[in-house]
Design a protein around this motif. Sequence first.
Motif, PDB file in Angstrom:
ATOM      1  N   TRP A 153       0.841  -1.209   0.000  1.00 26.46           N
ATOM      2  CA  TRP A 153       0.000   0.000   0.000  1.00 26.46           C
ATOM      3  C   TRP A 153       0.868   1.249   0.000  1.00 26.46           C
ATOM      4  N   ARG A 154       1.888   1.273   0.831  1.00 24.19           N
ATOM      5  CA  ARG A 154       2.771   2.439   0.860  1.00 24.19           C
ATOM      6  C   ARG A 154       3.448   2.636  -0.489  1.00 24.19           C
ATOM      7  N   TRP A 155       3.844   1.532  -1.108  1.00 24.98           N
ATOM      8  CA  TRP A 155       4.562   1.646  -2.379  1.00 24.98           C
ATOM      9  C   TRP A 155       3.710   2.291  -3.459  1.00 24.98           C
ATOM     10  N   PHE A 156       2.458   1.897  -3.558  1.00 29.51           N
ATOM     11  CA  PHE A 156       1.605   2.409  -4.632  1.00 29.51           C
ATOM     12  C   PHE A 156       0.837   3.668  -4.253  1.00 29.51           C
ATOM     13  N   MET A 157       0.715   3.973  -2.949  1.00 28.48           N
ATOM     14  CA  MET A 157      -0.155   5.062  -2.540  1.00 28.48           C
ATOM     15  C   MET A 157       0.545   6.200  -1.796  1.00 28.48           C
ATOM     16  N   ASP A 158       1.809   6.030  -1.424  1.00 31.00           N
ATOM     17  CA  ASP A 158       2.492   7.031  -0.611  1.00 31.00           C
ATOM     18  C   ASP A 158       3.752   7.503  -1.335  1.00 31.00           C
ATOM     19  N   ALA A 159       3.706   8.718  -1.882  1.00 29.92           N
ATOM     20  CA  ALA A 159       4.829   9.241  -2.664  1.00 29.92           C
ATOM     21  C   ALA A 159       6.085   9.386  -1.815  1.00 29.92           C
ATOM     22  N   ASP A 160       5.950   9.743  -0.540  1.00 28.78           N
ATOM     23  CA  ASP A 160       7.118   9.878   0.326  1.00 28.78           C
ATOM     24  C   ASP A 160       7.822   8.541   0.511  1.00 28.78           C
ATOM     25  N   HIS A 189      -5.924 -18.234  -0.030  1.00 27.23           N
ATOM     26  CA  HIS A 189      -7.133 -18.056  -0.841  1.00 27.23           C
ATOM     27  C   HIS A 189      -8.377 -17.934   0.045  1.00 27.23           C
ATOM     28  N   GLY A 190      -9.154 -16.900  -0.201  1.00 26.78           N
ATOM     29  CA  GLY A 190     -10.378 -16.684   0.559  1.00 26.78           C
ATOM     30  C   GLY A 190     -10.190 -15.926   1.856  1.00 26.78           C
ATOM     31  N   ASP A 191      -8.953 -15.556   2.195  1.00 24.29           N
ATOM     32  CA  ASP A 191      -8.671 -14.818   3.419  1.00 24.29           C
ATOM     33  C   ASP A 191      -9.173 -13.380   3.257  1.00 24.29           C
ATOM     34  N   ALA A 192      -9.960 -12.916   4.212  1.00 29.42           N
ATOM     35  CA  ALA A 192     -10.580 -11.593   4.106  1.00 29.42           C
ATOM     36  C   ALA A 192      -9.542 -10.476   4.118  1.00 29.42           C
ATOM     37  N   ASP A 193      -8.457 -10.638   4.895  1.00 28.84           N
ATOM     38  CA  ASP A 193      -7.429  -9.603   4.955  1.00 28.84           C
ATOM     39  C   ASP A 193      -6.764  -9.414   3.592  1.00 28.84           C
ATOM     40  N   ARG A 199      -8.521  -5.717  -3.105  1.00 26.14           N
ATOM     41  CA  ARG A 199      -9.687  -4.993  -3.627  1.00 26.14           C
ATOM     42  C   ARG A 199      -9.517  -3.482  -3.466  1.00 26.14           C
ATOM     43  N   ARG A 200      -9.016  -3.060  -2.322  1.00 25.54           N
ATOM     44  CA  ARG A 200      -8.822  -1.620  -2.092  1.00 25.54           C
ATOM     45  C   ARG A 200      -7.733  -1.058  -3.002  1.00 25.54           C
ATOM     46  N   LEU A 201      -6.687  -1.814  -3.231  1.00 24.56           N
ATOM     47  CA  LEU A 201      -5.620  -1.353  -4.120  1.00 24.56           C
ATOM     48  C   LEU A 201      -6.097  -1.283  -5.570  1.00 24.56           C
ATOM     49  N   ALA A 209      -3.361  -1.948 -10.449  1.00 21.49           N
ATOM     50  CA  ALA A 209      -4.294  -2.761 -11.239  1.00 21.49           C
ATOM     51  C   ALA A 209      -3.622  -3.292 -12.501  1.00 21.49           C
ATOM     52  N   ALA A 210      -2.807  -2.448 -13.144  1.00 16.47           N
ATOM     53  CA  ALA A 210      -2.133  -2.870 -14.372  1.00 16.47           C
ATOM     54  C   ALA A 210      -1.121  -3.968 -14.083  1.00 16.47           C
ATOM     55  N   VAL A 211      -0.327  -3.801 -13.032  1.00 18.81           N
ATOM     56  CA  VAL A 211       0.686  -4.813 -12.705  1.00 18.81           C
ATOM     57  C   VAL A 211       0.020  -6.089 -12.206  1.00 18.81           C
ATOM     58  N   TRP A 212      -1.021  -5.957 -11.402  1.00 19.84           N
ATOM     59  CA  TRP A 212      -1.758  -7.122 -10.921  1.00 19.84           C
ATOM     60  C   TRP A 212      -2.322  -7.924 -12.092  1.00 19.84           C
TER      61      TRP A 212
END
Length: 279
Positions: A153-160, A189-193, A199-201, A209-212
Amino acid sequence: MQRDDLADFLRRRRLAIRPADVGLAEGPRRRTAGLRREEVALLAGMSTDYVVRLEQGRSAQPSVQMLSALARALRLSEDERDHLFHLAGQQPPRAAGGVTHARPGLLRMLDLLGDTPATIGSDLGETLAQNRMAMLLLGDQTRLRGDLRFHVWRWFMDADWRAVYPAEDAEHHSRVTVADLRATAARRHGDADVDGLVRRLLAASPEFAAVWGEHEVKVRRSDRKRIVNRQVGVVHVDCETLVTPDQRQKLLVLTPQPGTDAAEKLALLSVVGLQHFSV
């Protein structure tokens, strides 16, 4: 909250730990059988006065964050960590399918590494513990909350956070980070975490999304990185990962790349001392 029992438990656990067990020098004229209160405060990132008040039963109810920091500093087992939370009137942290507490064996290995930067993380990229050199190099990641506690999350969402690595290395880091998450998602598989994080990413980051969508899979066991540190500049490190048998926790060790000035820069960083980093 059971103040007297909490105070007694904290005091006894502190006295049961030798400085060498947590990477501290014994030093001359040590009267305390275990750790000093100021050493616990240093390891936990809190004031000595607060530790004193806890041990004297004079504190208000400690927060979950404070209790987690004390559990790490005192190298508590999971049972001891849960007991600490119960005495303080808090519910022990639980993660569906995940982990919240570094394994004691990995913590002991972390202490033995001394001046070599190392971290303990979950298979979802949550930093569970860091040694002093890892904090100097990368900043304190153990206090992050919400989605920021996940490396991906930090990698894709946090510029700092992304600025910790040179821009020309970004594509490589994006691919290996997502490929490792793919492996975790399949294993759990199927783990909510895991599903919730993905899903949020997907909703928040077109790049993710493109890399995924490339569906590359690779467990991240070793790598080479260039880390941009505000104090000493670019540090070249080799990264080796030790994975627990259940694959839920990882010990990441960062060693200076041969043929670079990384060893000298890490030595200088150690002398500079622990500073506060915003990343």
